[in-house]
Enzyme design. Structure first.
Site, PDB file in Angstrom:
ATOM      1  N   ALA A 181     -13.623  21.332  10.120  1.00 33.61           N
ATOM      2  CA  ALA A 181     -12.992  22.639   9.939  1.00 33.61           C
ATOM      3  C   ALA A 181     -13.555  23.283   8.681  1.00 33.61           C
ATOM      4  O   ALA A 181     -14.125  22.608   7.831  1.00 33.61           O
ATOM      5  CB  ALA A 181     -11.484  22.445   9.801  1.00 33.61           C
ATOM      6  N   GLY A 210     -13.115  17.833  12.136  1.00 34.07           N
ATOM      7  CA  GLY A 210     -13.006  18.654  13.338  1.00 34.07           C
ATOM      8  C   GLY A 210     -14.267  18.591  14.192  1.00 34.07           C
ATOM      9  O   GLY A 210     -14.208  18.777  15.421  1.00 34.07           O
ATOM     10  N   GLU A 214     -13.838  15.671  16.197  1.00 37.88           N
ATOM     11  CA  GLU A 214     -12.743  15.949  17.139  1.00 37.88           C
ATOM     12  C   GLU A 214     -13.237  16.800  18.318  1.00 37.88           C
ATOM     13  O   GLU A 214     -12.820  16.591  19.457  1.00 37.88           O
ATOM     14  CB  GLU A 214     -11.580  16.627  16.411  1.00 37.88           C
ATOM     15  CG  GLU A 214     -10.858  15.647  15.470  1.00 37.88           C
ATOM     16  CD  GLU A 214      -9.832  16.309  14.580  1.00 37.88           C
ATOM     17  OE1 GLU A 214     -10.205  17.263  13.864  1.00 37.88           O
ATOM     18  OE2 GLU A 214      -8.669  15.877  14.591  1.00 37.88           O
ATOM     19  N   GLU A 233     -10.868  13.529   6.702  1.00 35.15           N
ATOM     20  CA  GLU A 233      -9.791  14.429   6.267  1.00 35.15           C
ATOM     21  C   GLU A 233      -8.935  13.833   5.155  1.00 35.15           C
ATOM     22  O   GLU A 233      -8.440  14.539   4.281  1.00 35.15           O
ATOM     23  CB  GLU A 233      -8.895  14.784   7.462  1.00 35.15           C
ATOM     24  CG  GLU A 233      -9.508  15.768   8.452  1.00 35.15           C
ATOM     25  CD  GLU A 233     -10.354  15.111   9.536  1.00 35.15           C
ATOM     26  OE1 GLU A 233     -10.758  13.940   9.356  1.00 35.15           O
ATOM     27  OE2 GLU A 233     -10.611  15.771  10.550  1.00 35.15           O
TER      28      GLU A 233
HETATM   29  N1  3HC Z   1     -15.868  23.635   5.037  1.00 30.91           N
HETATM   30  C1  3HC Z   1     -16.372  24.577   4.199  1.00 30.91           C
HETATM   31  N2  3HC Z   1     -17.462  24.389   3.449  1.00 30.91           N
HETATM   32  C2  3HC Z   1     -18.070  23.193   3.512  1.00 30.91           C
HETATM   33  C3  3HC Z   1     -17.600  22.157   4.348  1.00 30.91           C
HETATM   34  C4  3HC Z   1     -16.437  22.413   5.133  1.00 30.91           C
HETATM   35  N3  3HC Z   1     -15.931  21.500   5.971  1.00 30.91           N
HETATM   36  N4  3HC Z   1     -18.411  21.083   4.199  1.00 30.91           N
HETATM   37  C5  3HC Z   1     -19.353  21.433   3.315  1.00 30.91           C
HETATM   38  N5  3HC Z   1     -19.148  22.708   2.897  1.00 30.91           N
HETATM   39  C6  3HC Z   1     -19.980  23.487   1.982  1.00 30.91           C
HETATM   40  C7  3HC Z   1     -20.038  22.889   0.586  1.00 30.91           C
HETATM   41  O1  3HC Z   1     -18.956  23.345  -0.192  1.00 30.91           O
HETATM   42  C8  3HC Z   1     -21.358  23.396   0.084  1.00 30.91           C
HETATM   43  O2  3HC Z   1     -21.163  24.733  -0.290  1.00 30.91           O
HETATM   44  P1  3HC Z   1     -21.987  25.345  -1.537  1.00 30.91           P
HETATM   45  O3  3HC Z   1     -23.420  25.281  -1.132  1.00 30.91           O
HETATM   46  O4  3HC Z   1     -21.423  26.713  -1.696  1.00 30.91           O
HETATM   47  O5  3HC Z   1     -21.681  24.439  -2.696  1.00 30.91           O
HETATM   48  C9  3HC Z   1     -22.234  23.408   1.345  1.00 30.91           C
HETATM   49  O6  3HC Z   1     -21.321  23.390   2.444  1.00 30.91           O
HETATM   50  C10 3HC Z   1     -23.147  22.202   1.478  1.00 30.91           C
HETATM   51  O7  3HC Z   1     -22.356  21.033   1.322  1.00 30.91           O
HETATM   52  P2  3HC Z   1     -22.887  19.784   0.492  1.00 30.91           P
HETATM   53  O8  3HC Z   1     -23.424  20.238  -0.816  1.00 30.91           O
HETATM   54  O9  3HC Z   1     -21.794  18.784   0.474  1.00 30.91           O
HETATM   55  O10 3HC Z   1     -24.100  19.293   1.406  1.00 30.91           O
HETATM   56  P3  3HC Z   1     -24.574  17.824   1.717  1.00 30.91           P
HETATM   57  O11 3HC Z   1     -25.758  17.961   2.569  1.00 30.91           O
HETATM   58  O12 3HC Z   1     -24.670  17.031   0.458  1.00 30.91           O
HETATM   59  O13 3HC Z   1     -23.379  17.161   2.567  1.00 30.91           O
HETATM   60  C11 3HC Z   1     -21.720  17.029   4.311  1.00 30.91           C
HETATM   61  C12 3HC Z   1     -23.060  17.658   3.836  1.00 30.91           C
HETATM   62  C13 3HC Z   1     -21.885  15.523   4.505  1.00 30.91           C
HETATM   63  C14 3HC Z   1     -21.338  17.673   5.604  1.00 30.91           C
HETATM   64  C15 3HC Z   1     -20.656  17.284   3.225  1.00 30.91           C
HETATM   65  O14 3HC Z   1     -20.663  18.653   2.887  1.00 30.91           O
HETATM   66  C16 3HC Z   1     -19.244  16.936   3.629  1.00 30.91           C
HETATM   67  O15 3HC Z   1     -18.877  15.779   3.586  1.00 30.91           O
HETATM   68  N6  3HC Z   1     -18.446  17.952   3.998  1.00 30.91           N
HETATM   69  C17 3HC Z   1     -17.033  17.804   4.250  1.00 30.91           C
HETATM   70  C18 3HC Z   1     -16.737  17.140   5.553  1.00 30.91           C
HETATM   71  C19 3HC Z   1     -15.257  17.110   5.768  1.00 30.91           C
HETATM   72  O16 3HC Z   1     -14.469  16.768   4.911  1.00 30.91           O
HETATM   73  N7  3HC Z   1     -14.831  17.461   6.991  1.00 30.91           N
HETATM   74  C20 3HC Z   1     -13.459  17.519   7.354  1.00 30.91           C
HETATM   75  C21 3HC Z   1     -12.943  18.906   7.144  1.00 30.91           C
HETATM   76  S1  3HC Z   1     -11.214  19.052   7.457  1.00 30.91           S
HETATM   77  C22 3HC Z   1     -11.105  19.077   9.159  1.00 30.91           C
HETATM   78  O17 3HC Z   1     -12.091  19.001   9.836  1.00 30.91           O
HETATM   79  C23 3HC Z   1      -9.732  19.233   9.712  1.00 30.91           C
HETATM   80  C24 3HC Z   1      -9.676  18.996  11.183  1.00 30.91           C
HETATM   81  O18 3HC Z   1      -9.235  17.694  11.453  1.00 30.91           O
HETATM   82  C25 3HC Z   1      -8.751  19.950  11.818  1.00 30.91           C
END
Ligand code: 3HC
Ligand code: NAI
Length: 732
Positions: free
Chosen positions: A84, A123, A126, A146
């Site tokens: 998400a 997500g 998911e 998450e």
């Molecule tokens: N939402 C919004 N922005 C995100 C994001 C997300 N889920 N994931 C990454 N970003 C953004 C980062 O903030 C960063 O932004 P910036 O350039 O402005 O600083 C940019 O994307 C690049 O991210 P990284 O610097 O972390 O890039 P990497 O290549 O090092 O890593 C990644 C990529 C492994 C995908 C890492 O970004 C990551 O782990 N992201 C989060 C994943 C996550 O937690 N997902 C779950 C979200 S909650 C959800 O899905 C709820 C659902 O169950 C309903």
């Protein structure tokens, strides 16, 4: 957007007008009889509103498209879908909600295949679990992280994963948030196939072809019966994660949500999961963890090094092979750098080598280093020498000799003589003036502080201390070294203790006052443990060695301000030879070899004596009052650190305290915590304490200004422009 290959280009816009701006989109392209839906929302294909809207429209189009017999969902760029869009969580949820989009995918009458490359997280996974089949390409990873954002999977992850992979796997993956590789995912039943294709589209098309040709029946994970499970596994899992979570709610909630899958229908489980997700999404813990997520990424985004290349970094020198020098050398060697270590004599070199060998041996045992890598370190990468001339070719030097300005100045004079032009000269000093050290060289622009934490090969934090004349590419090189050594680098300015130790000194002084005025070291430790720190401040002192603080107090005695309250109980303990864990006695008494002690009752007697001498009538403080006073001291000093520009932004303080001082990440650091508590409440606490001790409790001007203008530390982060979490807040 629809593109039919081989026919006239037929485009239809699925973008739905919305007040919410997002650059994301999903394209729909027919390749023969297979529809390819490509999620495109750089950089990580987060499932923002526009993407959910497009996906809904694409799925509908696929159902209506008689020419399409199967569909493949892929992600553009380096990942499938990372989850998400976290930035949207501060706004009220807007339709279409992700669980509904996923239901729509799963309800399709024709096969939908997820073709995963890079990562499918949260997500993103998911969505894949809602598809009828999943194929991964080599090297890809899947996970539900998450929990690290203080939430649980909110689009079916806790209900579908146990149906596909079993409860044991779900309990392993969801509360830990750890992603797994495609091979493990295939074995667990999460993926149907690991393709030999490196390209996800090719992998998806090939899989779809075989499904069409074989007439494979659709497999809807929601319809799979949950495996039988002994309810005890949930009780055990809950007990284990509760212990580890130290007050963080989401790991426990993850277990609870998975347990629900074992107790009720899929539909009821989904409703319950959503309810829990929505509740956690508005919690202070989620706000704190999202702040930490975006702050991690903002740390190295500094205007002064934007577009500036780091200098070459292949080999480093380390001066001094004691506690810190040996740890720094270990960390560098384990991350592929060559190290030349300088000590005063051969005996000291032998001890340094033995410490490094002990560290690498530990890493081999834990599987963090292979035996071959260890061998290479000692045969090729490590040079031990007593001759400074051996440093003539290194790219960067970290000095880690005794904390004595005269010794350090002598070392830097020698470095200035022997090091090549352009070599970065760094000091690991904890408190000393980096400008004064730089001034003894003819190249102050090359001098910087690189403040590692003990044990240096393990602790994550690195303060990059920028002196008055440090050149931007030297700062960039400091951050680059942090990256190579897998540290979290934070920019700090020069002052006594930089960011972390300066704030520590203040809240430790507040703790000593609490002890003498009202409480005991054990109670203060207990309060901080309950707050979420892994150790209380007095247990930390025992671990670090009480003699270190004693030496510092003696050193500073001549310049101490007479208005400052001075507490003697710690000195008296040291006079008895109680230096903490290393002597078996400090605030706590340690059984032979034990790392956890029991309270040392003699400490209370010493404190009581001090009260008598100073005619202090101890008055009881409630635990909440102890916490409020301790945190007020921490926040006040942190605000001064920001006000003086020692920390660039509040978020730099937060990450320093989290990575170097055990501040619970789920509280987001002291500044985030202060915003949650309310800055006015903190300021009032400071003013109240100032009635008793006006010298210590001088409110930070920054704090007063923020309260007067109704602003927060988050507003300051946003004003600096690079904390996405607060940016999103601003625009909400
Ligand atoms: N939402 C919004 N922005 C995100 C994001 C997300 N889920 N994931 C990454 N970003 C953004 C980062 O903030 C960063 O932004 P910036 O350039 O402005 O600083 C940019 O994307 C690049 O991210 P990284 O610097 O972390 O890039 P990497 O290549 O090092 O890593 C990644 C990529 C492994 C995908 C890492 O970004 C990551 O782990 N992201 C989060 C994943 C996550 O937690 N997902 C779950 C979200 S909650 C959800 O899905 C709820 C659902 O169950 C309903
Ligand atoms: P230490 O006393 O364990 O090691 C210092 C080493 O430097 C000794 O082995 C000594 O032989 C060597 N040395 C002294 N003068 C030298 C010279 N001229 N040339 C070569 N080697 C020389 O000290 P420690 O704890 O490793 O601290 C080193 C520095 O790191 C200090 O500035 C300290 O403030 C800082 N630091 C210490 C931390 C800690 O937790 N111990 C944490 C962060 C920084």
């Amino acid at each position: 957007m629809i593109v039919r290959r081989g026919s006239a280009l037929c485009l239809r816009e699925f973008r739905v007008s919305s007040s919410f701006k997002s650059s994301g989109r999903v394209s729909y392209e027919l390749r023969g009889d297979i529809a390819v839906m490509t999620v495109s929302n750089a950089p990580v294909n987060a499932l923002s509103l526009a993407i959910r809207q497009d996906l809904t429209a694409c799925i509908k189009q696929f159902e209506e498209d008689d020419a399409a017999k199967a569909a493949v969902i892929v992600g553009e760029g380096k990942v499938f879908i990372a989850g998400a869009d976290i930035r949207e969580f501060k706004r009220p949820a807007t339709e279409p909600h992700l669980p509904d989009v996923i239901d729509q995918i799963e309800s399709c009458s024709k096969p939908v295949i997820a073709a995963i490359h890079g990562v499918a997280l949260g997500g993103g996974l998911e969505v894949a679990l809602g598809c009828h089949f999943r194929v991964g390409v080599p090297g890809a990873k899947v996970g539900l992280p998450e929990v690290h954002l203080g939430i649980i999977p909110g689009a079916g992850g806790t209900q579908r994963l146990p149906r596909l992979a079993g409860f044991e796997k779900a309990l392993e993956m969801i509360p830990s948030g750890a992603p797994i590789g495609v091979e493990a995912a295939k074995t667990a039943g999460i993926l149907d196939e690991v393709s030999e294709e490196a390209d996800a589209v090719a992998a998806g098309l090939a899989f779809a072809r075989s499904v069409i040709d074989n007439g494979t029946a659709l497999r809807r994970s929601s319809e799979i019966a949950v495996p039988a499970v002994d309810p005890k596994v949930f009780a055990d899992a809950k007990a284990a994660v509760t212990r580890r979570a130290r007050g963080q709610r989401s790991p426990v909630a993850c277990v609870e949500a998975i347990e629900i899958a074992s107790q009720t229908s899929f539909a009821d489980g989904m409703a319950k999961e959503r309810e829990m997700f929505m509740e956690l999404k508005t919690s202070a813990q989620h706000r704190a963890l999202a702040h930490a997520f975006f702050s991690d990424r903002a740390l190295s985004k500094l205007p002064e090094i934007e577009g500036i290349a780091a200098r070459q970094l292949k080999s480093i020198g380390v001066i001094g092979g004691g506690t810190m020098g040996a740890g720094i050398a270990t960390g560098a060697l384990m991350n592929g750098l060559s190290v030349t270590l300088i000590e005063r004599d051969d005996d000291a070199l032998g001890r340094a080598k033995a410490t490094i060998a002990k560290n690498t041996g530990g890493a081999v045992k834990k599987g963090k280093l292979s035996a071959e890598q260890e061998q290479r370190i000692f045969e090729e990468a490590l040079v031990l020498s007593t001759d400074y001339a051996s440093l003539s070719d290194v790219d960067l030097v970290v000095e880690a000799v005794f904390e004595d300005i005269e010794v350090k100045k002598q070392v830097f004079e020698k470095l200035d003589e022997v090091c090549k032009d352009g070599a970065v000269l760094a000091t690991n000093t904890s408190y000393l003036d980096v400008n004064a050290i730089a001034a003894v060289t003819k190249r102050p622009q090359d001098v910087i502080g690189l403040h590692f934490f003990s044990p240096a090969h393990i602790m994550k934090l690195l303060e990059v201390v920028v002196a008055d004349k440090t050149a931007p590419d030297v700062i960039a090189t400091g951050f680059q070294l942090g990256k190579i050594m897998r540290k979290v680098a934070v920019r700090a300015g020069v002052c006594d203790g930089f960011i972390g130790n300066r704030i520590l000194a203040t809240y430790r002084a507040a703790a000593d006052a609490i002890v003498v005025d009202a409480s005991s070291p054990f109670e203060v430790d207990e309060v901080m443990l309950e707050f979420g720190f892994p150790m209380g401040p007095y247990a930390v002192s025992d671990l670090a060695g009480l003699d270190i603080g004693w030496a510092t107090r003696k050193r500073k005695a001549p310049t101490r301000d007479p208005h400052e309250r001075y507490f003697t109980f710690a000195d008296r303990m040291c006079e008895q030879g109680w230096f903490g864990q290393k002597t078996g006695k400090g605030y706590y008494v340690y059984e032979e070899g034990a790392r956890k002690g029991v309270p040392n009752p003699a400490v209370l007697e010493i404190v009581t004596e001090e009260r008598k001498e100073k005619q202090i009538n101890a008055k009881k403080l409630e635990k909440t009052q102890i916490l409020a006073r301790y945190m007020a001291a921490m926040v006040n000093e942190a605000a001064k650190v920001v006000e003086e520009g020692i920390a660039l932004r509040p978020l730099d303080v937060d990450m320093t305290l989290i990575y170097g001082y055990g501040f619970p990440r789920w509280r987001g650091g002291p500044m985030q915590y202060a915003d949650e508590v309310g800055l006015e409440t903190i300021l009032n606490n400071i003013k109240e304490n100032a009635k008793e001790d006006a010298y210590f409790w001088q409110p930070a001007k920054l704090l007063e200004q923020l309260v007067a203008t109704g602003r927060t530390f988050a507003d300051l982060n946003a004003a600096q422009g690079n904390n996405s979490a607060t940016k999103a807040h601003e625009s909400a």
